[in-house]
Design a protein around this motif. Structure first.
Motif, PDB file in Angstrom:
ATOM      1  N   THR A 287       0.812  -1.218   0.000  1.00 44.61           N
ATOM      2  CA  THR A 287       0.000   0.000   0.000  1.00 44.61           C
ATOM      3  C   THR A 287       0.848   1.273   0.000  1.00 44.61           C
ATOM      4  OG1 THR A 287      -0.166  -0.055   2.409  1.00 44.61           O
ATOM      5  CG2 THR A 287      -1.936  -1.115   1.171  1.00 44.61           C
ATOM      6  N   ILE A 288       2.101   1.190   0.415  1.00 51.19           N
ATOM      7  CA  ILE A 288       2.976   2.362   0.460  1.00 51.19           C
ATOM      8  C   ILE A 288       3.632   2.616  -0.899  1.00 51.19           C
ATOM      9  CG2 ILE A 288       5.082   3.296   1.521  1.00 51.19           C
ATOM     10  CD1 ILE A 288       4.381   1.619   4.000  1.00 51.19           C
ATOM     11  N   ILE A 289       3.938   1.541  -1.611  1.00 54.72           N
ATOM     12  CA  ILE A 289       4.713   1.630  -2.850  1.00 54.72           C
ATOM     13  C   ILE A 289       4.062   2.514  -3.914  1.00 54.72           C
ATOM     14  CG2 ILE A 289       5.811   0.286  -4.689  1.00 54.72           C
ATOM     15  CD1 ILE A 289       6.889  -0.122  -1.740  1.00 54.72           C
ATOM     16  N   PRO A 290       2.754   2.401  -4.185  1.00 61.24           N
ATOM     17  CA  PRO A 290       2.168   3.251  -5.232  1.00 61.24           C
ATOM     18  C   PRO A 290       2.357   4.746  -4.985  1.00 61.24           C
ATOM     19  CG  PRO A 290       0.668   1.478  -4.688  1.00 61.24           C
ATOM     20  CD  PRO A 290       1.787   1.438  -3.677  1.00 61.24           C
ATOM     21  N   THR A 291       2.339   5.181  -3.740  1.00 58.81           N
ATOM     22  CA  THR A 291       2.570   6.594  -3.430  1.00 58.81           C
ATOM     23  C   THR A 291       3.982   7.000  -3.807  1.00 58.81           C
ATOM     24  OG1 THR A 291       0.997   6.478  -1.602  1.00 58.81           O
ATOM     25  CG2 THR A 291       2.544   8.329  -1.585  1.00 58.81           C
ATOM     26  N   MET A 292       4.959   6.162  -3.455  1.00 54.97           N
ATOM     27  CA  MET A 292       6.348   6.456  -3.811  1.00 54.97           C
ATOM     28  C   MET A 292       6.505   6.530  -5.330  1.00 54.97           C
ATOM     29  SD  MET A 292       8.643   4.074  -1.384  1.00 54.97           S
ATOM     30  CE  MET A 292       8.126   3.683   0.262  1.00 54.97           C
ATOM     31  N   GLN A 293       5.962   5.530  -6.025  1.00 55.20           N
ATOM     32  CA  GLN A 293       6.114   5.477  -7.473  1.00 55.20           C
ATOM     33  C   GLN A 293       5.420   6.657  -8.150  1.00 55.20           C
ATOM     34  OE1 GLN A 293       4.746   1.434  -7.983  1.00 55.20           O
ATOM     35  NE2 GLN A 293       6.849   0.683  -8.061  1.00 55.20           N
ATOM     36  N   HIS A 294       4.277   7.076  -7.620  1.00 57.98           N
ATOM     37  CA  HIS A 294       3.576   8.230  -8.171  1.00 57.98           C
ATOM     38  C   HIS A 294       4.452   9.486  -8.068  1.00 57.98           C
ATOM     39  CE1 HIS A 294       0.368  11.008  -9.157  1.00 57.98           C
ATOM     40  NE2 HIS A 294       0.664  11.681  -8.044  1.00 57.98           N
ATOM     41  N   MET A 295       5.122   9.635  -6.938  1.00 52.36           N
ATOM     42  CA  MET A 295       5.994  10.799  -6.754  1.00 52.36           C
ATOM     43  C   MET A 295       7.134  10.803  -7.756  1.00 52.36           C
ATOM     44  SD  MET A 295       6.108  11.107  -2.662  1.00 52.36           S
ATOM     45  CE  MET A 295       6.543  12.829  -2.577  1.00 52.36           C
ATOM     46  N   GLU A 296       7.687   9.628  -8.039  1.00 51.27           N
ATOM     47  CA  GLU A 296       8.794   9.540  -8.994  1.00 51.27           C
ATOM     48  C   GLU A 296       8.314   9.932 -10.399  1.00 51.27           C
ATOM     49  OE1 GLU A 296      11.466   9.421  -7.615  1.00 51.27           O
ATOM     50  OE2 GLU A 296      11.483   7.961  -6.006  1.00 51.27           O
ATOM     51  N   ILE A 297       7.134   9.467 -10.773  1.00 52.36           N
ATOM     52  CA  ILE A 297       6.566   9.798 -12.086  1.00 52.36           C
ATOM     53  C   ILE A 297       6.308  11.295 -12.174  1.00 52.36           C
ATOM     54  CG2 ILE A 297       4.526   9.524 -13.566  1.00 52.36           C
ATOM     55  CD1 ILE A 297       4.437   6.574 -12.439  1.00 52.36           C
ATOM     56  N   GLN A 298       5.703  11.866 -11.122  1.00 51.19           N
ATOM     57  CA  GLN A 298       5.405  13.300 -11.110  1.00 51.19           C
ATOM     58  C   GLN A 298       6.672  14.147 -11.214  1.00 51.19           C
ATOM     59  OE1 GLN A 298       2.305  14.795 -11.142  1.00 51.19           O
ATOM     60  NE2 GLN A 298       1.723  12.697 -11.598  1.00 51.19           N
TER      61      GLN A 298
END
Length: 168
Positions: A34-45
């Motif tokens: 559940t934590i990983i998608p937030t991290m990955q979203h930040m990298e994409i942004q």
């Protein structure tokens, strides 16, 4: 159960660092899904690409720190942009002693007794998530009990640059 097979001292796509990183990325996704998608979203942004050396598309984030036989003073991670997570592994599983993740400012109450500070025993394959921006933390001095053994900590978090970008 997992083991690091045929470790080499070379760093790179097929070296020791990459081998351990692949194991830790897999564990991180299964433990902290559940934590990983937030991290990955930040990298994409923030338009950052995760390179192969840190796991490529398999890595939770390009904001990664790897420690080997770490002992550090308690601290805050002021540059983190999200909750972080870590996986700890050994080259020779089960050999290390006195290996703890320490939260010195956490108050714990159990059975009516208050405890100041928490020490979590680390072992091969354990994973912990916490918000290092607000929870002081550190790692104890570890006894590897074998010259060839090493204790690694893999840490991921969305970094503050990505957090600022994603909030705009």
């Amino acid at each position: 159960d997992f083991k690091i097979t045929k470790p080499t001292e070379e760093l790179g796509k097929n070296g020791l660092l990459a081998s351990i990183n692949r194991i830790c990325c897999t564990l991180c996704k299964s433990i902290f899904g559940t934590i990983i998608p937030t991290m990955q979203h930040m990298e994409i942004q923030a338009s950052r690409k995760i390179t192969d050396i840190v796991g490529g598309d398999e890595a939770p984030s390009c904001s990664q720190a790897v420690s080997c036989d770490l002992c550090n003073a308690s601290h805050y991670d002021v540059a983190d942009g999200t909750v972080g997570c870590s996986i700890w592994v050994e080259l020779i599983p089960g050999m290390a002693t006195n290996w703890f993740f320490v939260l010195p400012n956490v108050l714990l109450k159990k059975d009516g007794v208050s405890y100041n500070g928490v020490a979590i025993k680390l072992f091969h394959g354990v994973g912990i998530a916490w918000d290092g921006r607000v929870i002081r933390h550190g790692t104890s001095l570890t006894n590897r009990n074998e010259k060839k053994n090493h204790c690694f900590g893999w840490f991921w978090s969305g970094d503050m640059k990505g957090a600022k970008h994603s909030m705009q």
